[in-house]
Design a protein around this motif. Structure first.
Motif, PDB file in Angstrom:
ATOM      1  N   LEU A 190      -6.367  -0.153  -8.202  1.00  0.00           N
ATOM      2  CA  LEU A 190      -5.586   1.003  -7.746  1.00  0.00           C
ATOM      3  C   LEU A 190      -4.119   0.877  -8.166  1.00  0.00           C
ATOM      4  CD1 LEU A 190      -7.097   1.600  -4.196  1.00  0.00           C
ATOM      5  CD2 LEU A 190      -7.115   3.217  -6.111  1.00  0.00           C
ATOM      6  N   LEU A 191      -3.571  -0.358  -8.031  1.00  0.00           N
ATOM      7  CA  LEU A 191      -2.169  -0.573  -8.422  1.00  0.00           C
ATOM      8  C   LEU A 191      -1.978  -0.345  -9.922  1.00  0.00           C
ATOM      9  CD1 LEU A 191      -1.014  -3.661  -6.322  1.00  0.00           C
ATOM     10  CD2 LEU A 191      -0.148  -1.311  -6.217  1.00  0.00           C
ATOM     11  N   THR A 192      -2.924  -0.897 -10.701  1.00  0.00           N
ATOM     12  CA  THR A 192      -2.855  -0.721 -12.154  1.00  0.00           C
ATOM     13  C   THR A 192      -2.866   0.762 -12.514  1.00  0.00           C
ATOM     14  OG1 THR A 192      -4.073  -2.772 -12.394  1.00  0.00           O
ATOM     15  CG2 THR A 192      -3.907  -1.387 -14.358  1.00  0.00           C
ATOM     16  N   LYS A 193      -3.741   1.512 -11.852  1.00  0.00           N
ATOM     17  CA  LYS A 193      -3.843   2.944 -12.136  1.00  0.00           C
ATOM     18  C   LYS A 193      -2.516   3.646 -11.804  1.00  0.00           C
ATOM     19  CE  LYS A 193      -5.756   7.274 -10.803  1.00  0.00           C
ATOM     20  NZ  LYS A 193      -6.103   8.022  -9.602  1.00  0.00           N
ATOM     21  N   GLN A 194      -1.941   3.285 -10.644  1.00  0.00           N
ATOM     22  CA  GLN A 194      -0.681   3.913 -10.252  1.00  0.00           C
ATOM     23  C   GLN A 194       0.431   3.593 -11.245  1.00  0.00           C
ATOM     24  OE1 GLN A 194      -0.222   2.505  -6.281  1.00  0.00           O
ATOM     25  NE2 GLN A 194      -1.403   4.192  -5.383  1.00  0.00           N
ATOM     26  N   GLU A 195       0.436   2.324 -11.684  1.00  0.00           N
ATOM     27  CA  GLU A 195       1.456   1.933 -12.667  1.00  0.00           C
ATOM     28  C   GLU A 195       1.297   2.719 -13.962  1.00  0.00           C
ATOM     29  OE1 GLU A 195       2.015  -2.606 -11.024  1.00  0.00           O
ATOM     30  OE2 GLU A 195       1.077  -2.282 -12.982  1.00  0.00           O
ATOM     31  N   MET A 198       0.846  -1.205   0.000  1.00  0.00           N
ATOM     32  CA  MET A 198       0.000   0.000   0.000  1.00  0.00           C
ATOM     33  C   MET A 198       0.881   1.255   0.000  1.00  0.00           C
ATOM     34  SD  MET A 198      -3.313  -0.271  -0.081  1.00  0.00           S
ATOM     35  CE  MET A 198      -3.160  -1.465  -1.397  1.00  0.00           C
ATOM     36  N   PRO A 199       0.489   2.262  -0.777  1.00  0.00           N
ATOM     37  CA  PRO A 199       1.290   3.495  -0.793  1.00  0.00           C
ATOM     38  C   PRO A 199       1.197   4.246   0.530  1.00  0.00           C
ATOM     39  CG  PRO A 199      -0.686   3.710  -2.146  1.00  0.00           C
ATOM     40  CD  PRO A 199      -0.649   2.307  -1.680  1.00  0.00           C
ATOM     41  N   ASP A 200       2.134   5.175   0.746  1.00  0.00           N
ATOM     42  CA  ASP A 200       2.170   5.930   2.001  1.00  0.00           C
ATOM     43  C   ASP A 200       0.875   6.710   2.242  1.00  0.00           C
ATOM     44  OD1 ASP A 200       4.646   4.971   2.246  1.00  0.00           O
ATOM     45  OD2 ASP A 200       5.674   6.782   1.546  1.00  0.00           O
ATOM     46  N   VAL A 201       0.444   7.421   1.184  1.00  0.00           N
ATOM     47  CA  VAL A 201      -0.792   8.195   1.326  1.00  0.00           C
ATOM     48  C   VAL A 201      -1.964   7.256   1.031  1.00  0.00           C
ATOM     49  CG1 VAL A 201      -2.078  10.186   0.484  1.00  0.00           C
ATOM     50  CG2 VAL A 201       0.423  10.251   0.524  1.00  0.00           C
ATOM     51  N   ARG A 202      -2.953   7.236   1.937  1.00  0.00           N
ATOM     52  CA  ARG A 202      -4.087   6.323   1.730  1.00  0.00           C
ATOM     53  C   ARG A 202      -4.905   6.748   0.525  1.00  0.00           C
ATOM     54  NH1 ARG A 202      -6.608   3.684   6.577  1.00  0.00           N
ATOM     55  NH2 ARG A 202      -8.425   5.013   6.357  1.00  0.00           N
ATOM     56  N   ARG A 248     -20.076   8.849 -18.877  1.00  0.00           N
ATOM     57  CA  ARG A 248     -19.760  10.279 -18.789  1.00  0.00           C
ATOM     58  C   ARG A 248     -18.338  10.491 -18.229  1.00  0.00           C
ATOM     59  NH1 ARG A 248     -25.217  13.438 -16.727  1.00  0.00           N
ATOM     60  NH2 ARG A 248     -26.642  12.422 -18.183  1.00  0.00           N
ATOM     61  N   LEU A 249     -18.014   9.735 -17.195  1.00  0.00           N
ATOM     62  CA  LEU A 249     -16.685   9.901 -16.585  1.00  0.00           C
ATOM     63  C   LEU A 249     -15.570   9.494 -17.555  1.00  0.00           C
ATOM     64  CD1 LEU A 249     -17.432   8.614 -12.982  1.00  0.00           C
ATOM     65  CD2 LEU A 249     -16.929  10.966 -13.666  1.00  0.00           C
ATOM     66  N   LYS A 250     -15.831   8.406 -18.308  1.00  0.00           N
ATOM     67  CA  LYS A 250     -14.787   7.915 -19.220  1.00  0.00           C
ATOM     68  C   LYS A 250     -14.655   8.779 -20.478  1.00  0.00           C
ATOM     69  CE  LYS A 250     -13.463   4.382 -16.769  1.00  0.00           C
ATOM     70  NZ  LYS A 250     -12.109   4.252 -16.239  1.00  0.00           N
ATOM     71  N   SER A 251     -15.645   9.673 -20.714  1.00  0.00           N
ATOM     72  CA  SER A 251     -15.569  10.508 -21.924  1.00  0.00           C
ATOM     73  C   SER A 251     -14.871  11.836 -21.637  1.00  0.00           C
ATOM     74  CB  SER A 251     -16.981  10.749 -22.488  1.00  0.00           C
ATOM     75  OG  SER A 251     -17.685  11.568 -21.586  1.00  0.00           O
ATOM     76  N   GLN A 252     -14.521  12.063 -20.355  1.00  0.00           N
ATOM     77  CA  GLN A 252     -13.854  13.335 -20.043  1.00  0.00           C
ATOM     78  C   GLN A 252     -12.385  13.100 -19.705  1.00  0.00           C
ATOM     79  OE1 GLN A 252     -16.176  15.201 -16.995  1.00  0.00           O
ATOM     80  NE2 GLN A 252     -17.930  15.517 -18.405  1.00  0.00           N
ATOM     81  N   ASN A 253     -11.561  13.992 -20.229  1.00  0.00           N
ATOM     82  CA  ASN A 253     -10.103  13.828 -20.073  1.00  0.00           C
ATOM     83  C   ASN A 253      -9.651  13.719 -18.622  1.00  0.00           C
ATOM     84  OD1 ASN A 253      -9.074  13.577 -22.596  1.00  0.00           O
ATOM     85  ND2 ASN A 253      -9.016  15.790 -22.973  1.00  0.00           N
ATOM     86  N   ASP A 254     -10.229  14.568 -17.759  1.00  0.00           N
ATOM     87  CA  ASP A 254      -9.712  14.604 -16.392  1.00  0.00           C
ATOM     88  C   ASP A 254     -10.187  13.425 -15.542  1.00  0.00           C
ATOM     89  OD1 ASP A 254     -12.174  15.710 -16.746  1.00  0.00           O
ATOM     90  OD2 ASP A 254     -12.006  17.127 -15.081  1.00  0.00           O
ATOM     91  N   THR A 255     -11.241  12.680 -15.998  1.00  0.00           N
ATOM     92  CA  THR A 255     -11.715  11.538 -15.193  1.00  0.00           C
ATOM     93  C   THR A 255     -11.559  10.215 -15.936  1.00  0.00           C
ATOM     94  OG1 THR A 255     -13.946  12.021 -16.003  1.00  0.00           O
ATOM     95  CG2 THR A 255     -13.374  12.845 -13.799  1.00  0.00           C
ATOM     96  N   ARG A 256     -11.001  10.266 -17.147  1.00  0.00           N
ATOM     97  CA  ARG A 256     -10.893   9.068 -17.968  1.00  0.00           C
ATOM     98  C   ARG A 256     -10.097   7.949 -17.280  1.00  0.00           C
ATOM     99  NH1 ARG A 256      -9.097  10.604 -23.541  1.00  0.00           N
ATOM    100  NH2 ARG A 256     -11.338  11.002 -23.675  1.00  0.00           N
ATOM    101  N   ASP A 257      -9.063   8.312 -16.542  1.00  0.00           N
ATOM    102  CA  ASP A 257      -8.177   7.299 -15.940  1.00  0.00           C
ATOM    103  C   ASP A 257      -8.640   6.841 -14.554  1.00  0.00           C
ATOM    104  OD1 ASP A 257      -6.571   7.419 -18.168  1.00  0.00           O
ATOM    105  OD2 ASP A 257      -5.351   9.063 -17.334  1.00  0.00           O
TER     106      ASP A 257
END
Ligand code: MN
Length: 369
Positions: A122-127, A1-5, A69-78
């Motif tokens: 979460l790990l995949t996203k961080q990678e 787990m990363p330092d920041v929760r 909707r979330l996946k169609s916007q750049n800032d929330t796509r990931d």
């Protein structure tokens, strides 16, 4: 787990489900709860979750639509979205993936399965984030390498030009051009043996004043946006260095190489100029000496001509008198012989001329060496 929760946002209209999910997650994660897709979309910017657990059956907009909707916007796509749904059919799971969901958990769910999927997402996203950062860094490094290979070419060209520049003016022209190729503007002061010459700035301008005050011992000076580099005979004032530390560090390196090369060439030009001055003065001396030698030989020659004329005139008088007095032929001949002898006794100028030419020739030969 990363330092920041990490923070997980739960979107679930059924209170018991919401409380159960919260209880399962809150040991390892920050948890934000919302009761509808609308509330989720509204609170997203404020809560900034790292992952969303999304119910499918919701009042108002359903989970699939919210996901689309979330996946169609750049800032929330990931942002990873895991559907938690009562529908377990293949069609429903497929609809979830089609909407852009990252995982699908069916109710009733296995706790272990849910927690594993949350952690893995979460790990995949961080990678992915790290990978994107690495790629961006690699691209920036490649960009910098391209720039600097062009710039090293410019630096190399300046080194060559330094080797052939025959005057401060020529050297300064090359220098200003080389520095401009780095996207910089500069002015230069070259301190010669007699005076300081300025290039790239008007006389009396602020730049010229700063350069005139610069001392060899100053080395590198930072004057707000200006940078001043000094050597024993040259000062370069750069008008505005970029703020980026890495870039300005690189430019400092280029500039100090330029300064070193310029300093060395100025030293060489100084030596060449002194040798040239020496040569010029020797030639002038030689011309002066030749002129006085010519005068001296001409005077001697005139003296000799005069003496010769006197001897001949005297001889003519003697012979005339001897003929009038009817003196013997033998007596006349001895007077003529005496005249010839006296003429032969006159100084020989050819030796004088030869020695004068020889000393001139020796000086000219020394100049060739
Ligand atoms: Mn529901």
């Amino acid at each position: 787990m990363p330092d920041v929760r990490c923070k997980v946002m739960i979107v679930e209209d059924a209170v018991e489900n919401r409380q159960l999910l919260k209880a399962l997650l809150e040991d390892d994660y920050e948890v934000a709860e919302t009761e509808s897709a609308e509330e989720c979309l509204e609170k997203l910017g404020f809560e900034k979750p790292d992952l969303i657990l999304m119910d499918v059956q919701l009042p108002g907009i359903d989970g699939y639509e919210a996901c689309r909707r979330l996946k169609s916007q750049n800032d929330t796509r990931d942002l990873p979205i895991i559907f938690v749904s009562g529908g377990a059919s293949t069609e429903e799971r497929l609809a979830g993936y089609e909407a852009g969901g990252d995982e699908y958990v069916t109710k009733p769910f296995s706790v272990q399965d849910l927690l594993q999927k949350v952690e893995r997402s979460l790990l995949t996203k961080q990678e992915e984030v790290q990978l994107k950062q690495t790629i961006a860094e690699a691209q920036a490094a490649a960009q910098r390498a391209l720039i600097s290979s062009t710039e090293l070419g410019g630096l190399n060209l300046y080194m060559q030009q330094c080797g052939v520049a025959q005057s401060y003016q020529e050297l300064a022209d090359y220098l200003l051009r080389a520095v401009r190729a780095f996207g910089l503007h500069c002015s230069v002061a070259m301190r010669g043996p007699l005076d300081t010459v300025f290039f790239g700035c008007e006389e009396g301008s602020l730049e010229a004043d700063l350069l005139a005050k610069a001392r060899p011992s100053d080395g590198l000076v930072q004057l707000q946006a200006r940078t001043l580099l000094n050597s024993q005979n040259c000062a370069i004032l750069v008008k505005s260095m970029p703020l980026d530390e890495q870039r300005s560090g690189q430019l400092h390196q280029y500039l100090s190489v330029i300064l070193d090369a310029t300093t060395a060439r100025m030293d060489t030009l100084q030596v060449l100029q002194e040798a040239e001055a020496q040569r010029t003065s020797t030639i002038k001396n030689l011309i002066r000496t030749s002129e006085s030698e010519k005068q001296r030989i001409r005077d001697k020659y005139q003296d000799r001509e005069m003496a010769q004329r006197e001897i001949l005139e005297k001889l003519r008088g003697q012979v005339e008198e001897q003929i009038l007095r009817n003196l013997a032929e033998q007596c006349v001949m001895s007077s003529v012989d005496e005249g010839i002898r006296r003429i032969n006794d006159l100084p020989d100028l050819s030796k004088d001329i030869e020695s004068s030419f020889n000393s001139t020739k020796a000086i000219l030969n020394r100049l060739l060496d």
